[in-house]
Design a protein around this motif. Structure first.
Motif, short mmCIF file in Angstrom:
data_model
loop_
_atom_site.label_atom_id
_atom_site.label_comp_id
_atom_site.label_asym_id
_atom_site.label_seq_id
_atom_site.Cartn_x
_atom_site.Cartn_y
_atom_site.Cartn_z
N VAL A 207 54.59 58.11 -20.74
CA VAL A 207 54.13 58.36 -19.37
C VAL A 207 53.72 57.03 -18.72
O VAL A 207 54.08 56.76 -17.57
CB VAL A 207 52.96 59.36 -19.38
N TYR A 208 53.03 56.20 -19.49
CA TYR A 208 52.63 54.91 -18.92
C TYR A 208 53.84 54.03 -18.63
O TYR A 208 53.89 53.35 -17.60
CB TYR A 208 51.65 54.19 -19.85
N ALA A 209 54.81 54.02 -19.55
CA ALA A 209 56.01 53.21 -19.31
C ALA A 209 56.74 53.72 -18.07
O ALA A 209 57.20 52.93 -17.23
CB ALA A 209 56.91 53.25 -20.54
N ALA A 210 56.82 55.05 -17.93
CA ALA A 210 57.50 55.64 -16.77
C ALA A 210 56.75 55.28 -15.48
O ALA A 210 57.36 55.02 -14.44
CB ALA A 210 57.61 57.15 -16.93
N ARG A 211 55.44 55.25 -15.57
CA ARG A 211 54.67 54.91 -14.36
C ARG A 211 54.87 53.45 -13.97
O ARG A 211 54.90 53.11 -12.79
CB ARG A 211 53.19 55.24 -14.57
N LYS A 212 55.02 52.59 -14.99
CA LYS A 212 55.31 51.18 -14.67
C LYS A 212 56.66 51.08 -13.95
O LYS A 212 56.81 50.32 -13.00
CB LYS A 212 55.37 50.35 -15.96
N VAL A 213 57.62 51.86 -14.43
CA VAL A 213 58.94 51.88 -13.80
C VAL A 213 58.82 52.35 -12.35
O VAL A 213 59.38 51.75 -11.42
CB VAL A 213 59.91 52.81 -14.58
N ARG A 214 58.06 53.41 -12.18
CA ARG A 214 57.88 53.98 -10.84
C ARG A 214 57.24 52.95 -9.90
O ARG A 214 57.63 52.81 -8.75
CB ARG A 214 56.98 55.21 -10.96
N ASP A 215 56.26 52.24 -10.43
CA ASP A 215 55.56 51.25 -9.59
C ASP A 215 56.47 50.08 -9.22
O ASP A 215 56.43 49.60 -8.09
CB ASP A 215 54.31 50.73 -10.32
N LYS A 216 57.27 49.66 -10.18
CA LYS A 216 58.21 48.58 -9.85
C LYS A 216 59.20 49.08 -8.80
O LYS A 216 59.53 48.36 -7.84
CB LYS A 216 58.95 48.11 -11.10
N GLY A 217 59.65 50.33 -8.99
CA GLY A 217 60.56 50.92 -8.04
C GLY A 217 59.97 50.95 -6.64
O GLY A 217 60.67 50.73 -5.64
N ALA A 218 58.67 51.19 -6.59
CA ALA A 218 58.01 51.27 -5.29
C ALA A 218 58.06 49.92 -4.57
O ALA A 218 58.27 49.84 -3.35
CB ALA A 218 56.55 51.72 -5.46
N LYS A 219 57.91 48.85 -5.35
CA LYS A 219 57.98 47.51 -4.73
C LYS A 219 59.38 47.25 -4.18
O LYS A 219 59.55 46.71 -3.08
CB LYS A 219 57.63 46.43 -5.77
N ILE A 220 60.37 47.64 -4.98
CA ILE A 220 61.76 47.42 -4.53
C ILE A 220 62.05 48.28 -3.30
O ILE A 220 62.64 47.81 -2.32
CB ILE A 220 62.75 47.71 -5.68
N ALA A 221 61.61 49.52 -3.34
CA ALA A 221 61.84 50.43 -2.21
C ALA A 221 61.17 49.89 -0.95
O ALA A 221 61.74 49.90 0.15
CB ALA A 221 61.32 51.83 -2.53
N ALA A 222 59.94 49.39 -1.11
CA ALA A 222 59.20 48.86 0.05
C ALA A 222 59.98 47.70 0.66
O ALA A 222 60.12 47.58 1.87
CB ALA A 222 57.81 48.40 -0.40
N HIS A 223 60.52 46.85 -0.24
CA HIS A 223 61.29 45.71 0.21
C HIS A 223 62.52 46.17 0.98
O HIS A 223 62.82 45.67 2.08
CB HIS A 223 61.68 44.88 -1.01
N LEU A 224 63.22 47.15 0.44
CA LEU A 224 64.44 47.64 1.10
C LEU A 224 64.12 48.31 2.42
O LEU A 224 64.89 48.25 3.36
CB LEU A 224 65.18 48.63 0.18
N LEU A 225 62.96 48.98 2.46
CA LEU A 225 62.58 49.71 3.68
C LEU A 225 61.75 48.82 4.62
O LEU A 225 61.30 49.28 5.67
CB LEU A 225 61.79 50.97 3.32
N GLU A 226 61.53 47.60 4.17
CA GLU A 226 60.83 46.61 4.98
C GLU A 226 59.44 47.07 5.37
O GLU A 226 59.04 47.00 6.53
CB GLU A 226 61.68 46.22 6.22
N VAL A 227 58.71 47.59 4.40
CA VAL A 227 57.30 47.94 4.63
C VAL A 227 56.50 47.38 3.44
O VAL A 227 57.07 46.91 2.46
CB VAL A 227 57.06 49.48 4.74
N SER A 228 55.20 47.46 3.56
CA SER A 228 54.35 47.05 2.46
C SER A 228 54.39 48.10 1.36
O SER A 228 54.46 49.31 1.66
CB SER A 228 52.92 46.88 2.96
N PRO A 229 54.33 47.67 0.09
CA PRO A 229 54.31 48.66 -1.00
C PRO A 229 53.20 49.69 -0.83
O PRO A 229 53.33 50.84 -1.26
CB PRO A 229 54.08 47.82 -2.26
N ASP A 230 52.12 49.30 -0.18
CA ASP A 230 51.02 50.25 0.03
C ASP A 230 51.43 51.41 0.94
O ASP A 230 50.78 52.45 0.96
CB ASP A 230 49.82 49.53 0.67
N ASP A 231 52.47 51.19 1.71
CA ASP A 231 52.89 52.24 2.65
C ASP A 231 53.95 53.15 2.06
O ASP A 231 54.51 54.02 2.74
CB ASP A 231 53.44 51.59 3.92
N ILE A 232 54.26 52.94 0.77
CA ILE A 232 55.32 53.76 0.15
C ILE A 232 54.68 54.96 -0.56
O ILE A 232 53.70 54.83 -1.30
CB ILE A 232 56.13 52.92 -0.86
#
Lengths: 785, 147, 164
Positions: A555-580
């Protein structure tokens, strides 16, 4: 606690399709061209000196490739290390060789090994080996083994005593001195034979090109076995790969490290061909570890109102002829720490003698130490209640740790995480209809019919942790677990776990966890286990730890994956990771759900890496090592109802009710299945199974003809229910469910039978309660009255 | 495993004694004996085929008679090993003058089997041993009485 | 010393030269590589090696390969037809009738024979019918339910709800 759609769902197991169609891959199903067959000659004597071995006739038989004696392998294979060394116990670890060199110490001790073109020729060769033995006196019973004048197994282990281990909390002597009543009882928790349906097997292949040794074997913990194999062969771990994917049951017996696996590995390189060893069942009975085998002297101090104020236990644990891999930990820590069970017993003292005898080594068997502790407590609860004229329900209720006292530190210093013991008791009594049953029982007694009801309230320790505690207990390993979550560019997910399920169904439950965490379809998640070439270093499956510890790592490893994904998604969507916001596999902008990247799109972007946020590396894969802050403590109450035929001693099961609390449950169907199987094994100890040796050390129950593992018509229908008290020690709030049934059921069944025999004044009988034993007790009682 | 029992023969004690320690009589009467060779005073090597439960096999070994106290008692040791494992037995045999000129034989001893045969045939051992002893005494009696 | 035998296994005919002492289970596993049939003991107690010989459940460790000459044999690998699971296989999956899976092929083959002889067995009859097969994991309850599921399905009855 993320309770999403798959957590809590009884989805069908993903393991099953290959198993119901005959396409699973157990070790003996793995086929390599040119494989030779290895067979081991085992001592027919319990204690003997090897005067001479003549292998020449065997060597000359057609199809025989090589024959080895203990001396031949003495330099190739170092002695097997013992991996649990309890400190301050004056521990002596005798030398334990793959094949005995001068002296054999139990029926089944390896004497020689042959390699032949097939199993039939290997068997011929075994029969052609001539061994001259000088028979030595043997000792089988652990109390006899520590007595003066007993045959000695080792010159450097006086009194056959491998260790003396003590633990205490409070002042038990004072409690006994001040008690209104002291109830004392000698209890025998007899020897059992785990009998996984698949015997052990090994296939070793040395690749001269890569210099890598691959060992397929029946292991509950492939990385531990790799480590031990490296230690005994001298091959570096990097050159060893251990694979145990499909394993046909273990119950603790596939934790230890054994001769067949070692020998196959050691000779595969020299012989230049794959070497397969498959244990036959007769061999399994003597050469694979046994379990339990305690003789316990118990004194319980109580007040007249039923309050238990102290318990003192002196145990003689039969370790067999050598100390098996985890063996010293089983009758010490795993047993002694749990001797106050679910009760507020302030004074506890235990002294354990680890005794070497001319029998098969013992080690963990389902429950490992906790069934022994629970049996003592639950038997003694009934004995004290009987002495005080109390109802067995009331004495338990009176002594339960109250639910508002958690976390609760018991006398042995463990801190129980969470619990509501009375809840499971009440539920169990309600299901069985306790009061109505007592009326029915009274009526039946008037007609000479023997009905009985037995309770067993237990708490057990599982999800063993943390590693620091392991160190303090002398366990030569950590108690963490690892997991890697690898997201592929398509968004499909591979999960690599250090746990090694062999029937427990984690290929399914772990996929449920990851699918929930990542919001991907469960069919997109594959769970990989049991191959040291693929998974990160892991501790394996035992002690009901896989889901509580390994699942949490995941679960922790999956959450790390999810969090990294959030940074990439924020970058692609051009928003801050906090807004994802991440929800069900979609990353979207807070307040603008149409601005979205799916998990799969993010995975693709992570691998293309054309445009990554600053400081974020390409790829989408995370590993987590989880070391919990504490153990988990599942609990529950089991109730058994029996009828005993006074004329034959035959026991009929009328009801079996189990109410367990294992915290939150990922897959109820699988947990129920674990409980069912656990009950069958524990119940079997109570009434059917027993390993019996004669005084010369011959195992009299050496095959399935004589060792009575139950068949379908020998077990009742189980009525299973649950309460859910989450644990705070892991992110899912779950505790572990693999052993509860075994731990609880043995005393529930025994208590029921003893209750049925109450009209005869019988208060205790040692297991297994066979018709013969019950009938004799009834005859005895009738004579006496 | 302990075994004990008794057998009454309609024959004089001395005649029974003579037969019981006669190698030819033993070889002829102990079921399954294929060969019995005298190798010393009261010591014989033998080859014997026995079925214990599901396991039938040939055992090579020796028979020793000891503490001979004619015509009252002696001890007998049998041990053999073979492909199915090993068989060991020892026992005391007593001969008492019976009523009407017969001889009452009582025996008690220990039998052990081990190895492959041990794990599957233990529970049949008592029955097999008793049957073999009965057959042995029955055969000896026939030899004496010529029946 | 070798004997020629011809057997039909799961619809395919094989001719092999075998030693007279070769057990059928080893013939299936080691010669034909049909490893779905397992060996769990050496005294014919566990039933893990059960296959159908001429339609009847037989423990293949009690039969020599030469005795099977001319026989029609069905193993667990041959039970599903055209990619469609047999109702028993379905039942074991639906009802969580297996854990480690080692006894499962033998269990299913024995249950096949049982349902052939008694299409609508009671729980007691199922438990009795499976007495020659040992399972160490499940405690049997879900195996009984799996057989009941298959019985219902094979008789065209509505099946009990599965687990999902």
């Amino acid at each position: 606690m993320a309770v999403t759609k798959l957590f809590g769902a009884s989805i069908k197991r993903r393991e099953d399709p290959r198993m119901i169609t005959g396409r699973a891959n157990y070790t003996d199903d793995v086929r390599l061209p040119g494989t030779l067959s290895l067979a081991i000659l085992r001592s027919p004597y319990a204690h003997a000196r090897i005067k001479r071995i003549n292998v020449e006739k065997a060597r000359q038989l057609p199809g025989v490739v090589a024959v080895y004696t203990g001396k031949d392998l003495a330099d190739t294979l170092a002695p097997v290390p013992c991996a649990w060394l309890p400190p301050n116990s004056d521990l002596k670890v005798p030398e334990y060789r793959a094949l005995a060199i001068d002296t054999v110490r139990y029926v089944g001790d390896g004497v020689a090994a042959v390699v032949a073109e097939d199993r039939y020729r290997a068997a011929d060769a075994l029969a052609a080996i001539e061994v001259d033995y000088e028979i030595l006196p043997a000792v089988v019973d652990q109390e006899k083994a520590v007595a003066e004048g007993a045959p000695q197994l080792y010159a450097d282990v006086p009194n056959n005593t491998a260790f003396v281990w003590r633990l205490s909390g409070g002042d038990v002597e004072a409690a006994l001195a001040q008690a209104d009543v002291v109830v004392s009882q000698r209890l025998v928790n007899h020897r059992l034979i785990p009998t996984a349906m698949e015997t052990r097997a090994a296939l070793a292949y040395y690749n001269p090109g890569s210099g890598e040794l691959t060992l397929w074997c029946t292991s509950q913990n492939p990385h531990i076995h790799r480590l031990l194999l490296s230690a005994v062969t001298g091959l570096p771990e990097t050159r060893i790969r251990v694979i145990s994917t499909d394993v046909g049951g273990g119950f603790g017996s596939k934790l230890p490290f054994y001769a067949g696996e070692m020998i196959a590995s050691a000779i595969a390189k020299d012989l230049g061909r794959p070497i397969k060893w498959v244990e036959d069942r007769r061999e399994n009975f003597v050469a694979t570890t046994h379990g339990r085998d305690h003789i316990d002297y118990v004194d319980v101090a109580a007040k007249r109102d039923g309050t238990i104020t102290g318990i003192r236990v002196r145990s003689y644990a039969n370790m067999g002829a050598y100390l098996s891999t985890a063996a010293p930990g089983v009758p010490t820590w795993l047993f002694g720490l749990m001797l106050s069970g679910p009760y507020t017993i302030p004074n506890v003292a235990v002294e354990v003698y680890g005794v070497l005898t001319n029998t098969t080594p013992t080690d963990a068997y389902r429950g490992a130490g906790r069934p022994e502790a629970t049996y003592i407590l639950e038997r003694m609860m009934d004995l004290v209640a009987d002495r005080l004229g109390m109802d067995p329900v009331e004495i338990r209720r009176k002594n339960f740790i109250p639910k508002d006292k958690f976390p609760y530190t018991v006398a042995t210093t463990l801190q129980y995480d969470s619990g509501d013991y009375e809840l499971t008791l009440n539920r169990a009594l309600e299901i069985v209809g306790y009061d109505a049953f007592r009326k029915e029982q009274a009526e039946a007694r008037k007609q000479g019919r023997l009905l009985g009801i037995g309770l067993s309230s237990y708490v057990e320790v599982c999800g063993l942790a943390p590693s620091q505690a392991a160190g303090a207990m002398g366990f030569q390993g950590g108690l963490w677990e690892s997991a890697t979550v690898r997201v592929h560019p398509s968004g499909k997910v591979s999960v690599f776990t250090g746990a090694n399920p062999h029937g427990q169904g984690e290929e399914t439950t772990f996929a449920q966890l990851v699918a929930d965490e990542l919001g991907v379809p469960i069919d997109d998640v594959e769970v990989v286990h049991g191959d040291t070439g693929r998974i990160p270093f892991g501790m394996g499956t035992y002690g009901s730890r896989s889901t509580a510890v390994g699942g949490s790592a995941l679960v922790y490893a999956a959450r790390k994956v999810r969090d990294k994904g959030a940074k990439i998604a924020a970058h692609l969507l051009e928003v801050s990771p906090d807004d994802i916001v991440f929800d069900q596999g979609r990353y979207y902008v807070k307040g603008a759900p149409d601005r979205v990247k799916t998990f799969q799109e993010v995975a693709g972007a992570a691998y293309l890496a054309w445009s990554m946020p600053e400081g974020v590396t390409p790829g989408l894969e995370e590993t987590h090592f989880f070391d919990p802050i504490n153990n988990t403590y599942p609990f529950g109450t089991h109730v058994c109802v029996v009828e005993v035929d006074p004329h034959t001693g035959q026991v009929t099961f009328r009801r079996y009710v189990a109410v367990d609390d294992v915290g939150h449950v990922i897959n109820p169907m699988i947990v129920d299945g674990q409980v069912h199987g656990g009950i069958a094994q524990g119940l079997a100890q109570a009434v059917y199974e027993a390993a019996v040796y004669d005084e010369n050390g011959q195992l009299l129950t050496g095959s399935l003809m004589d060792y009575a593992i139950p068949t379908a018509s020998m077990v009742p229908t189980y009525e299973v229910d649950r309460t859910e008290t989450p644990t705070p020690v892991n992110p899912m709030g779950l505790k572990g469910a693999g052993e509860t049934g075994t731990i609880a059921s043995t005393p529930a069944v025994v208590n029921a039978i003893i209750d049925a025999l109450k009209p005869y004044g019988i208060t205790h009988l040692d297991m297994p309660l066979t018709p013969q034993r019950i009938w004799q007790a009834i005859q005895q009682a009738q004579k006496g009255s | 495993m302990k075994i004990s029992g008794s057998y009454t023969m309609q024959a004089a004690r001395q005649a029974v004694w003579d037969k019981l320690i006669d190698p030819d009589a033993i070889a002829g009467c102990l079921p399954g004996v294929e060969e019995l060779t005298k190798v010393g005073d009261n010591e014989f090597t033998m080859a014997m085929t026995v079925g214990i439960g599901p396991v039938r096999g040939t055992y090579a070994g020796k028979v020793t008679l000891a503490n001979l106290n004619p015509p009252e008692s002696y001890e007998m040791q049998v041990e053999g090993s073979g492909r199915p494992g090993f068989v060991k037995g020892s026992g005391q045999i007593h001969l008492a003058q019976g009523v009407g000129g017969g001889t009452a034989i009582t025996y008690e001893g220990d039998v052990e089997v081990g190895g492959p045969v041990g794990s599957v045939a233990q529970r049949m051992l008592g029955g097999v041993a008793r049957r073999m002893i009965e057959q042995f005494f029955g055969c000896i009696e026939k030899q004496i009485t010529g029946g | 010393m070798k004997h020629q035998i011809t057997v039909t296994v799961n619809g395919t005919q094989y001719t092999s030269e075998v030693e007279p002492r070769l057990l059928l289970v080893h013939y299936l596993r080691d010669v034909l590589n049909l490893t779905g049939t397992h060996v769990g003991c050496d005294t014919s107690q566990c039933g893990a090696c059960t296959v159908l010989i001429n339609g009847e459940a037989v423990k293949s460790c009690t039969v020599l390969a030469v005795q099977a000459d001319g026989a029609e044999i069905t193993t667990i690998e041959g039970l599903a037809k055209d990619g469609q699971l047999h109702p028993l296989q379905e039942g074991f999956w639906e009802m969580h009738g297996l854990q480690c899976g080692f006894c499962t092929p033998g269990m299913i083959m024995t249950a096949y024979d049982l349902l052939q002889k008694n299409p609508n067995p009671s729980e007691e009859e199922i438990r009795h019918g499976l007495e020659g097969n040992l399972c160490r994991c499940t405690g049997y309850q879900n195996i009984v339910r799996a057989v009941q599921y298959a019985s219902d399905k094979m008789r065209g009855q509505p099946v009990a709800a599965g687990n999902d």
